[in-house]
Design a protein around this motif. Structure first.
Motif, PDB file in Angstrom:
ATOM      1  N   ARG A  31      98.518  75.003 -30.029  1.00 15.26           N
ATOM      2  CA  ARG A  31      98.689  75.008 -28.576  1.00 15.26           C
ATOM      3  C   ARG A  31      99.583  73.840 -28.172  1.00 15.26           C
ATOM      4  N   ARG A  32     100.368  74.097 -27.166  1.00 19.81           N
ATOM      5  CA  ARG A  32     101.354  73.110 -26.726  1.00 19.81           C
ATOM      6  C   ARG A  32     100.715  71.750 -26.484  1.00 19.81           C
ATOM      7  N   TRP A  33     101.249  70.734 -27.104  1.00 22.17           N
ATOM      8  CA  TRP A  33     100.899  69.325 -26.993  1.00 22.17           C
ATOM      9  C   TRP A  33      99.629  68.920 -27.728  1.00 22.17           C
ATOM     10  N   ALA A  34      98.870  69.837 -28.287  1.00 16.13           N
ATOM     11  CA  ALA A  34      97.609  69.463 -28.941  1.00 16.13           C
ATOM     12  C   ALA A  34      97.850  68.548 -30.141  1.00 16.13           C
ATOM     13  N   LEU A  35      98.721  68.959 -31.030  1.00 19.06           N
ATOM     14  CA  LEU A  35      98.981  68.144 -32.215  1.00 19.06           C
ATOM     15  C   LEU A  35      99.669  66.833 -31.834  1.00 19.06           C
ATOM     16  N   ARG A  36     100.495  66.866 -30.830  1.00 17.63           N
ATOM     17  CA  ARG A  36     101.165  65.646 -30.373  1.00 17.63           C
ATOM     18  C   ARG A  36     100.150  64.636 -29.846  1.00 17.63           C
ATOM     19  N   ILE A  37      99.146  65.094 -29.116  1.00 20.22           N
ATOM     20  CA  ILE A  37      98.099  64.201 -28.620  1.00 20.22           C
ATOM     21  C   ILE A  37      97.376  63.550 -29.792  1.00 20.22           C
ATOM     22  N   ILE A  38      97.016  64.354 -30.775  1.00 21.19           N
ATOM     23  CA  ILE A  38      96.344  63.802 -31.953  1.00 21.19           C
ATOM     24  C   ILE A  38      97.246  62.782 -32.635  1.00 21.19           C
ATOM     25  N   TRP A  39      98.521  63.090 -32.756  1.00 21.50           N
ATOM     26  CA  TRP A  39      99.474  62.174 -33.389  1.00 21.50           C
ATOM     27  C   TRP A  39      99.571  60.860 -32.616  1.00 21.50           C
ATOM     28  N   GLU A  40      99.630  60.929 -31.314  1.00 22.84           N
ATOM     29  CA  GLU A  40      99.762  59.718 -30.499  1.00 22.84           C
ATOM     30  C   GLU A  40      98.498  58.854 -30.544  1.00 22.84           C
ATOM     31  N   LEU A  41      97.357  59.454 -30.833  1.00 27.04           N
ATOM     32  CA  LEU A  41      96.099  58.703 -30.880  1.00 27.04           C
ATOM     33  C   LEU A  41      95.754  58.208 -32.292  1.00 27.04           C
ATOM     34  N   ARG A  42      96.622  58.477 -33.258  1.00 20.55           N
ATOM     35  CA  ARG A  42      96.347  58.039 -34.635  1.00 20.55           C
ATOM     36  C   ARG A  42      96.292  56.518 -34.712  1.00 20.55           C
ATOM     37  N   ASP A  43      95.854  56.006 -35.824  1.00 16.57           N
ATOM     38  CA  ASP A  43      95.787  54.556 -36.083  1.00 16.57           C
ATOM     39  C   ASP A  43      94.934  53.814 -35.049  1.00 16.57           C
ATOM     40  N   ASP A  44      93.844  54.412 -34.640  1.00 14.61           N
ATOM     41  CA  ASP A  44      92.894  53.805 -33.688  1.00 14.61           C
ATOM     42  C   ASP A  44      93.498  53.464 -32.331  1.00 14.61           C
ATOM     43  N   ARG A  45      94.545  54.166 -31.953  1.00 17.87           N
ATOM     44  CA  ARG A  45      95.116  53.954 -30.618  1.00 17.87           C
ATOM     45  C   ARG A  45      94.178  54.518 -29.568  1.00 17.87           C
ATOM     46  N   ARG A  46      94.180  53.866 -28.436  1.00 17.80           N
ATOM     47  CA  ARG A  46      93.440  54.350 -27.269  1.00 17.80           C
ATOM     48  C   ARG A  46      94.432  54.417 -26.125  1.00 17.80           C
ATOM     49  N   LEU A  47      94.545  55.587 -25.538  1.00 11.12           N
ATOM     50  CA  LEU A  47      95.511  55.784 -24.466  1.00 11.12           C
ATOM     51  C   LEU A  47      94.859  56.478 -23.283  1.00 11.12           C
ATOM     52  N   ALA A  74      86.239  70.367 -29.065  1.00  7.32           N
ATOM     53  CA  ALA A  74      86.285  70.599 -30.512  1.00  7.32           C
ATOM     54  C   ALA A  74      85.784  69.396 -31.306  1.00  7.32           C
ATOM     55  N   GLY A  75      85.495  68.287 -30.608  1.00  5.72           N
ATOM     56  CA  GLY A  75      84.965  67.106 -31.280  1.00  5.72           C
ATOM     57  C   GLY A  75      86.015  66.252 -31.955  1.00  5.72           C
ATOM     58  N   LEU A  76      87.283  66.415 -31.572  1.00  5.72           N
ATOM     59  CA  LEU A  76      88.369  65.660 -32.195  1.00  5.72           C
ATOM     60  C   LEU A  76      88.786  64.437 -31.389  1.00  5.72           C
ATOM     61  N   VAL A  77      88.565  64.480 -30.089  1.00  3.42           N
ATOM     62  CA  VAL A  77      88.966  63.400 -29.180  1.00  3.42           C
ATOM     63  C   VAL A  77      87.777  63.063 -28.291  1.00  3.42           C
ATOM     64  N   GLU A  78      87.668  61.793 -27.931  1.00  2.00           N
ATOM     65  CA  GLU A  78      86.623  61.385 -26.987  1.00  2.00           C
ATOM     66  C   GLU A  78      87.217  60.443 -25.951  1.00  2.00           C
ATOM     67  N   LEU A  79      86.572  60.395 -24.797  1.00  2.00           N
ATOM     68  CA  LEU A  79      86.976  59.496 -23.722  1.00  2.00           C
ATOM     69  C   LEU A  79      86.029  58.312 -23.727  1.00  2.00           C
ATOM     70  N   VAL A  80      86.609  57.128 -23.827  1.00  2.32           N
ATOM     71  CA  VAL A  80      85.821  55.902 -23.753  1.00  2.32           C
ATOM     72  C   VAL A  80      86.021  55.361 -22.338  1.00  2.32           C
ATOM     73  N   PRO A  81      84.976  55.388 -21.513  1.00  5.12           N
ATOM     74  CA  PRO A  81      85.129  54.955 -20.121  1.00  5.12           C
ATOM     75  C   PRO A  81      85.779  53.569 -20.019  1.00  5.12           C
ATOM     76  N   GLY A  82      86.808  53.501 -19.193  1.00  5.93           N
ATOM     77  CA  GLY A  82      87.517  52.250 -18.979  1.00  5.93           C
ATOM     78  C   GLY A  82      88.475  51.866 -20.086  1.00  5.93           C
ATOM     79  N   ASP A  83      88.553  52.688 -21.132  1.00  5.79           N
ATOM     80  CA  ASP A  83      89.388  52.337 -22.282  1.00  5.79           C
ATOM     81  C   ASP A  83      90.361  53.437 -22.675  1.00  5.79           C
ATOM     82  N   GLY A  84      90.157  54.646 -22.222  1.00  8.40           N
ATOM     83  CA  GLY A  84      91.060  55.740 -22.529  1.00  8.40           C
ATOM     84  C   GLY A  84      90.527  56.670 -23.609  1.00  8.40           C
ATOM     85  N   TYR A  85      91.408  57.521 -24.069  1.00 10.02           N
ATOM     86  CA  TYR A  85      91.061  58.508 -25.086  1.00 10.02           C
ATOM     87  C   TYR A  85      91.310  57.940 -26.468  1.00 10.02           C
ATOM     88  N   ARG A  86      90.500  58.409 -27.426  1.00 10.67           N
ATOM     89  CA  ARG A  86      90.683  58.021 -28.821  1.00 10.67           C
ATOM     90  C   ARG A  86      90.195  59.167 -29.695  1.00 10.67           C
TER      91      ARG A  86
END
Length: 114
Positions: A31-47, A74-86
């Motif tokens: 799906r459009r942008w799904a893999l890109r989101i995962i890629w951008e969040l790699r290496d413990d990034r929080r955005l 799907a359990g691949l991404v989570e939202l950390v309140p005040g810190d962004g997605y990871r």
């Protein structure tokens, strides 16, 4: 976190009536942008969602939010309140499995350029 079987039952898998996990995963990642989101969040990034939009070439906020919702379900991404997605632990495992494909793509693109 919902069980994979529950996700498979709720989602139609394009091109498959089998509900096989690999088909469901490829459908989600295709799906459009799904893999890109995962890629951008790699290496413990929080955005934040805004930072993800920027990282995804100013993709539509509606699409980014839809993908984030699907990836969270799907359990691949989570939202950390005040810190962004990871990425979750499962998301990190997926990202690690994408790295060999990334390395292949780098070699492949160099061969095309020569």
């Amino acid at each position: 976190m919902p069980k994979p079987a529950a996700i498979l039952k709720k989602r139609n898998v394009r091109g498959s009536r089998s509900g096989r996990p690999i088909m469901a995963l490829l459908d989600l990642l295709g799906r459009r942008w799904a893999l890109r989101i995962i890629w951008e969040l790699r290496d413990d990034r929080r955005l934040t969602s805004r930072a993800l939009r920027t990282a995804c070439d100013e993709a539509s906020p509606t699409i980014i939010q839809a993908r984030l919702s699907e990836l969270r379900e799907a359990g691949l991404v989570e939202l950390v309140p005040g810190d962004g997605y990871r990425l979750t632990a499962l998301g990190k495992e997926l990202a690690e499995n994408v790295l060999p494909l990334h390395r292949f793509a780098e070699r492949w693109s160099k061969r095309l350029a020569s």
